[in-house]
Scaffold this active site. Sequence first.
Site, mmCIF file in Angstrom:
data_model
loop_
_atom_site.group_PDB
_atom_site.id
_atom_site.type_symbol
_atom_site.label_atom_id
_atom_site.label_comp_id
_atom_site.label_asym_id
_atom_site.label_seq_id
_atom_site.Cartn_x
_atom_site.Cartn_y
_atom_site.Cartn_z
ATOM 1 N N ASN A 220 1.040 -1.218 -0.145
ATOM 2 C CA ASN A 220 -0.159 -0.049 0.137
ATOM 3 C C ASN A 220 0.993 1.292 -0.012
ATOM 4 O O ASN A 220 1.550 1.812 0.942
ATOM 5 C CB ASN A 220 -0.981 -0.020 1.175
ATOM 6 C CG ASN A 220 -1.985 1.043 1.352
ATOM 7 O OD1 ASN A 220 -1.799 2.207 0.518
ATOM 8 N ND2 ASN A 220 -2.873 1.080 2.241
ATOM 9 N N ARG B 262 -2.748 -2.407 -3.123
ATOM 10 C CA ARG B 262 -3.884 -1.661 -2.967
ATOM 11 C C ARG B 262 -3.995 -0.378 -3.828
ATOM 12 O O ARG B 262 -3.135 0.394 -3.898
ATOM 13 C CB ARG B 262 -4.053 -1.324 -1.352
ATOM 14 C CG ARG B 262 -5.485 -0.407 -1.162
ATOM 15 C CD ARG B 262 -5.174 0.571 -0.112
ATOM 16 N NE ARG B 262 -6.434 1.080 0.311
ATOM 17 C CZ ARG B 262 -6.673 2.485 0.681
ATOM 18 N NH1 ARG B 262 -5.366 2.853 1.409
ATOM 19 N NH2 ARG B 262 -7.722 2.980 0.906
ATOM 20 N N HIS C 51 -13.330 1.873 0.601
ATOM 21 C CA HIS C 51 -13.157 0.838 1.866
ATOM 22 C C HIS C 51 -13.673 -0.469 1.392
ATOM 23 O O HIS C 51 -14.196 -1.228 2.328
ATOM 24 C CB HIS C 51 -13.949 1.125 3.071
ATOM 25 C CG HIS C 51 -13.370 2.493 3.809
ATOM 26 N ND1 HIS C 51 -13.876 3.315 4.764
ATOM 27 C CD2 HIS C 51 -11.982 2.871 3.771
ATOM 28 C CE1 HIS C 51 -13.159 4.300 5.178
ATOM 29 N NE2 HIS C 51 -11.768 3.914 4.694
ATOM 30 N N HIS D 7 -17.302 0.732 8.583
ATOM 31 C CA HIS D 7 -15.810 0.944 9.088
ATOM 32 C C HIS D 7 -15.481 2.267 9.676
ATOM 33 O O HIS D 7 -15.734 3.200 8.757
ATOM 34 C CB HIS D 7 -15.171 0.648 7.487
ATOM 35 C CG HIS D 7 -13.713 0.691 7.325
ATOM 36 N ND1 HIS D 7 -12.988 -0.396 7.244
ATOM 37 C CD2 HIS D 7 -12.892 1.902 7.825
ATOM 38 C CE1 HIS D 7 -11.780 0.069 7.457
ATOM 39 N NE2 HIS D 7 -11.618 1.562 7.807
ATOM 40 N N ASN E 289 -10.065 6.597 11.268
ATOM 41 C CA ASN E 289 -10.051 8.015 10.875
ATOM 42 C C ASN E 289 -10.859 8.462 9.741
ATOM 43 O O ASN E 289 -11.361 9.364 9.647
ATOM 44 C CB ASN E 289 -8.602 8.383 10.594
ATOM 45 C CG ASN E 289 -8.196 9.589 10.356
ATOM 46 O OD1 ASN E 289 -8.644 10.410 11.153
ATOM 47 N ND2 ASN E 289 -7.572 10.229 9.351
ATOM 48 N N GLY E 290 -11.039 7.313 8.796
ATOM 49 C CA GLY E 290 -12.158 7.618 7.448
ATOM 50 C C GLY E 290 -13.190 6.507 8.046
ATOM 51 O O GLY E 290 -12.804 5.250 8.638
ATOM 52 N N ARG F 250 -12.725 14.699 8.189
ATOM 53 C CA ARG F 250 -13.503 14.893 7.065
ATOM 54 C C ARG F 250 -14.780 15.318 7.597
ATOM 55 O O ARG F 250 -15.571 14.564 8.383
ATOM 56 C CB ARG F 250 -13.692 13.896 5.835
ATOM 57 C CG ARG F 250 -12.379 13.281 5.315
ATOM 58 C CD ARG F 250 -12.583 12.374 4.336
ATOM 59 N NE ARG F 250 -11.253 11.953 3.791
ATOM 60 C CZ ARG F 250 -10.977 10.522 3.682
ATOM 61 N NH1 ARG F 250 -11.644 9.633 4.130
ATOM 62 N NH2 ARG F 250 -9.726 10.104 3.098
ATOM 63 N N ILE G 161 -11.626 2.360 15.357
ATOM 64 C CA ILE G 161 -12.980 2.579 16.422
ATOM 65 C C ILE G 161 -13.826 1.718 16.546
ATOM 66 O O ILE G 161 -14.084 1.115 17.620
ATOM 67 C CB ILE G 161 -13.410 3.889 15.926
ATOM 68 C CG1 ILE G 161 -12.568 5.211 15.678
ATOM 69 C CG2 ILE G 161 -14.705 4.263 16.882
ATOM 70 C CD1 ILE G 161 -13.053 6.820 15.254
ATOM 71 N N GLU H 58 -7.790 -6.287 5.530
ATOM 72 C CA GLU H 58 -7.681 -6.120 3.801
ATOM 73 C C GLU H 58 -6.534 -6.760 3.115
ATOM 74 O O GLU H 58 -6.764 -7.148 2.120
ATOM 75 C CB GLU H 58 -7.716 -4.393 3.575
ATOM 76 C CG GLU H 58 -8.965 -3.848 4.131
ATOM 77 C CD GLU H 58 -8.756 -2.319 4.441
ATOM 78 O OE1 GLU H 58 -9.005 -1.572 3.395
ATOM 79 O OE2 GLU H 58 -8.443 -1.689 5.168
#
Length: 479
Positions: free
Chosen positions: A57, A149, A239, A267, A270-271, A300, A392, A445
């Site tokens: 990645n 990725r 995602h 999911h 942070n994103g 975001r 999270i 992933e």
Amino acid sequence: MPTTTALISRTLLAGNGLTRYPDLVVEPGRAELKPKFHGAPRARPIGKVPMNVLVLNSGSSSLKFQLIATDLGRIAQSNDERQCRGLIERIGGEAIITVRTRYGLRQKFAASLADISGALEYLVRWIASDESGITEVRSPSDIHAVGHRVVHGGELFTESTVITDEVLKGIEECIELAPLHNPNNIKGILASRRVFGPNLPQVAVFDTSFHHSMPEHAYLYAVPYHLYRRHHIRRYGFHGTSHRYVADRYRALRSLTEEQTHVITLHLGNGCSATAIRGGRSVDTSMGMTPLEGLVMGTRSGDIDPAIVNLIATKEGLSTHEVDALLNTQSGLLGLSGLTNDMRVLLQELSDHDDCRVRLAIEVFCYRARKYIGAFLVCMGGADAIVFTGGIGENSPDIRARICSGLEWAGLRLDDNRNERMVGLEGQISSDDSSLFAFVIPTDEELLIAQDTVRCILAKPGKHRAVAAENSGVGEMTH
């Protein structure tokens, strides 16, 4: 030994203690890593040994990696083996390399690495050296494939694919859809060609491909249709690899068929994104043409009235590019709290000081997630479970409880004891008498990318429909 040398330290995690000792002698900018084998590349006897797949990645100044041994038999038996995982940071200067092996040994060292190609070359030489302890890789030729990725596949790529010159050109054409990510993914692909040569198979696994099953009424925006035809303006979702993995893993845990898999996956990291999955396929998702749409995230904003962009630009004297940066990097939990984008810090701050803005940020975050769950339940005609994943989602019982609060009408009854215990683990957190279950499933992933790489190279039908087996063979290193 080089005349000018520098010592690289290796850090061992043993209990709570840290032990540092000289590990490698390097010439500035180049480590003296001695491979365990030299000679011509050796063919891999198909069916005799597993494929060693290097998963990459690539970021602007970082390279996240894993080395996973797998093949079709191991995938079917859930016997994949993660040999190492890690991250190279601060590429372009004195880079920091952090590696964790299959035995739980963590090593941390530094090296001067000018670019992604230099970082990858260093990594491969380290893996093939005695220092790595990876006995299955004695030379670079023992790495049999590379899986990448790739963030955006646009409408060109609906599943994972072997990378050819034509495919690489297609990924380049998608740069305008992901200008911050696809160029870095391409650098990783080109670096792999330089390090391994053009004949080593490489596979691209796209964040967007899982969501190509969304119907038109879910992915189209209500703007003039010619804008979609001319500029491909539509919702793509992201995602996808994570949502696909946890949905398949849920299916395996419940012994369901793909057609029986009706879940809403969250999911949360942070994103953040939510996906409605019916019959094992994505039918709607919260992110849109870009990852900015949808849930409140670390930095975001998620959903906003589009007219706000022009209003902010006018009132604050900003360009549209600057407003875009504000919505992507200064909003979300960070913007609302005025403190941080780290949910762990916010929860601690709320507990210690009951800060009103921190409380508001957490409430908005959880409300938005709950709102999407309700909307997806209606759009799907109901679901069997909600699945939490991401940093999270996997590790915060408090946030999961806040999101699930008020969903009793849908049949979800949280088991407080199960929820509190489920930190970084996999399992059910709702009561057994719930009609809408809740699960926590750590995402993986990289494992899915490795498995797709094997499927694509061996050209097996259904290669894009990975099945997470009943027991993860790499559980000791699951994040």
